[in-house]
Design a protein around this motif. Structure first.
Motif, short mmCIF file in Angstrom:
data_model
loop_
_atom_site.label_atom_id
_atom_site.label_comp_id
_atom_site.label_asym_id
_atom_site.label_seq_id
_atom_site.Cartn_x
_atom_site.Cartn_y
_atom_site.Cartn_z
N LEU A 43 8.27 5.09 -7.51
CA LEU A 43 6.87 4.75 -7.28
C LEU A 43 6.09 5.96 -6.77
O LEU A 43 4.97 6.21 -7.22
CB LEU A 43 6.75 3.59 -6.29
N LYS A 44 6.69 6.70 -5.88
CA LYS A 44 6.03 7.90 -5.34
C LYS A 44 5.74 8.88 -6.49
O LYS A 44 4.65 9.44 -6.58
CB LYS A 44 6.92 8.55 -4.28
N ASN A 45 6.71 9.03 -7.37
CA ASN A 45 6.55 9.90 -8.53
C ASN A 45 5.45 9.38 -9.47
O ASN A 45 4.59 10.14 -9.91
CB ASN A 45 7.89 10.02 -9.26
N PHE A 46 5.46 8.06 -9.76
CA PHE A 46 4.46 7.47 -10.65
C PHE A 46 3.05 7.66 -10.07
O PHE A 46 2.11 7.99 -10.79
CB PHE A 46 4.69 5.96 -10.85
N ILE A 47 2.93 7.45 -8.77
CA ILE A 47 1.64 7.57 -8.10
C ILE A 47 1.15 9.02 -8.15
O ILE A 47 -0.01 9.29 -8.48
CB ILE A 47 1.71 7.02 -6.66
N LEU A 52 -3.75 8.74 -8.80
CA LEU A 52 -4.47 7.62 -8.18
C LEU A 52 -3.87 7.28 -6.81
O LEU A 52 -2.70 7.56 -6.56
CB LEU A 52 -4.40 6.38 -9.08
N PRO A 53 -4.64 6.62 -5.95
CA PRO A 53 -4.08 6.20 -4.67
C PRO A 53 -3.09 5.05 -4.87
O PRO A 53 -3.19 4.28 -5.84
CB PRO A 53 -5.30 5.74 -3.88
N ALA A 54 -2.15 4.92 -3.96
CA ALA A 54 -1.12 3.87 -4.04
C ALA A 54 -1.75 2.48 -4.12
O ALA A 54 -1.22 1.58 -4.77
CB ALA A 54 -0.19 3.95 -2.83
N LYS A 55 -2.89 2.31 -3.49
CA LYS A 55 -3.58 1.03 -3.47
C LYS A 55 -3.84 0.49 -4.89
O LYS A 55 -3.82 -0.71 -5.12
CB LYS A 55 -4.91 1.22 -2.73
N LYS A 56 -4.06 1.39 -5.86
CA LYS A 56 -4.34 1.01 -7.25
C LYS A 56 -3.12 0.40 -7.94
O LYS A 56 -3.24 -0.17 -9.01
CB LYS A 56 -4.82 2.23 -8.06
N PHE A 57 -1.94 0.55 -7.35
CA PHE A 57 -0.72 0.06 -7.96
C PHE A 57 -0.40 -1.38 -7.56
O PHE A 57 0.60 -1.95 -8.01
CB PHE A 57 0.46 0.99 -7.63
N PHE A 58 -1.23 -1.98 -6.74
CA PHE A 58 -1.00 -3.36 -6.31
C PHE A 58 -1.56 -4.35 -7.32
O PHE A 58 -2.66 -4.17 -7.83
CB PHE A 58 -1.61 -3.63 -4.93
N ASN A 59 -0.80 -5.41 -7.56
CA ASN A 59 -1.22 -6.51 -8.42
C ASN A 59 -2.11 -7.43 -7.59
O ASN A 59 -1.66 -8.40 -7.01
CB ASN A 59 0.01 -7.25 -8.95
N THR A 60 -3.39 -7.10 -7.54
CA THR A 60 -4.33 -7.81 -6.66
C THR A 60 -4.61 -9.24 -7.11
O THR A 60 -5.13 -10.04 -6.34
CB THR A 60 -5.67 -7.05 -6.55
N SER A 61 -4.25 -9.57 -8.35
CA SER A 61 -4.47 -10.95 -8.80
C SER A 61 -3.21 -11.81 -8.66
O SER A 61 -3.19 -12.97 -9.03
CB SER A 61 -4.97 -10.97 -10.25
N MET A 91 6.74 -8.11 -8.22
CA MET A 91 5.56 -8.95 -8.40
C MET A 91 4.34 -8.38 -7.65
O MET A 91 3.22 -8.79 -7.89
CB MET A 91 5.82 -10.39 -7.95
N LEU A 92 4.57 -7.43 -6.77
CA LEU A 92 3.46 -6.79 -6.06
C LEU A 92 2.84 -5.66 -6.89
O LEU A 92 1.73 -5.23 -6.64
CB LEU A 92 3.94 -6.21 -4.72
N VAL A 93 3.60 -5.17 -7.88
CA VAL A 93 3.17 -4.01 -8.67
C VAL A 93 2.30 -4.45 -9.85
O VAL A 93 2.68 -5.35 -10.61
CB VAL A 93 4.39 -3.22 -9.17
N LYS A 94 1.16 -3.79 -9.99
CA LYS A 94 0.27 -4.07 -11.12
C LYS A 94 1.01 -3.71 -12.41
O LYS A 94 1.71 -2.71 -12.48
CB LYS A 94 -1.01 -3.24 -11.00
N ARG A 95 0.84 -4.53 -13.39
CA ARG A 95 1.55 -4.32 -14.65
C ARG A 95 0.64 -4.56 -15.84
O ARG A 95 -0.40 -5.19 -15.66
CB ARG A 95 2.77 -5.23 -14.70
N PRO A 96 1.02 -4.10 -17.00
CA PRO A 96 2.15 -3.21 -17.26
C PRO A 96 1.88 -1.80 -16.73
O PRO A 96 0.75 -1.42 -16.49
CB PRO A 96 2.24 -3.22 -18.78
#
Length: 119
Positions: A43-47, A52-61, A91-96
């Motif tokens: 995740l650290k590598n993907f971010i 983008l900030p880590a916050k953008k990787f959350f599945n907010t819906s 399930m916390l990670v925004k996908r795909p």
């Protein structure tokens, strides 16, 4: 170019994204985001790759996001703590999520994906 495609097979957006990849003849390695959740280092590598900030990787819906009341909690969390939290449950990670040498795509928008893969 082969890409890593992190997805949840029952997610309609992920199904559309998979279809798009197949129709555009893009080779990909599919990975179930819940059964094989990205770990902290991934995740650290993907971010970092995404810029983008880590916050953008959350599945907010997502249900879990709401149950954990993360909307309020994220504002006071460090990037490191956000990444640790993301690594606990797919399930916390925004996908795909698509990861390639060109960078990282979060979510699916056909026009953005076309632009990304035609760099």
């Amino acid at each position: 170019m082969s890409v890593l495609f992190l997805n949840y097979p029952k997610c309609t957006t992920c199904i559309k994204a998979r279809k798009w990849l197949e129709e555009n003849n893009i080779e990909f390695i599919s990975r179930h985001i819940v059964e094989e959740n990205p770990n902290f280092d991934e995740l650290k590598n993907f971010i970092n790759l995404s810029g983008l900030p880590a916050k953008k990787f959350f599945n907010t819906s997502g249900i879990l996001y709401r149950e954990m009341q993360l909307k309020d909690k994220l504002t006071t969390m460090s990037e490191e703590d956000m990444i640790k939290l993301l690594s606990t449950n797919g399930m916390l990670v925004k996908r795909p999520l698509v990861i390639s040498e060109n960078g990282v795509l979060i979510g699916f928008k056909a026009d953005k994906w076309s632009e990304f893969f035609n760099k």
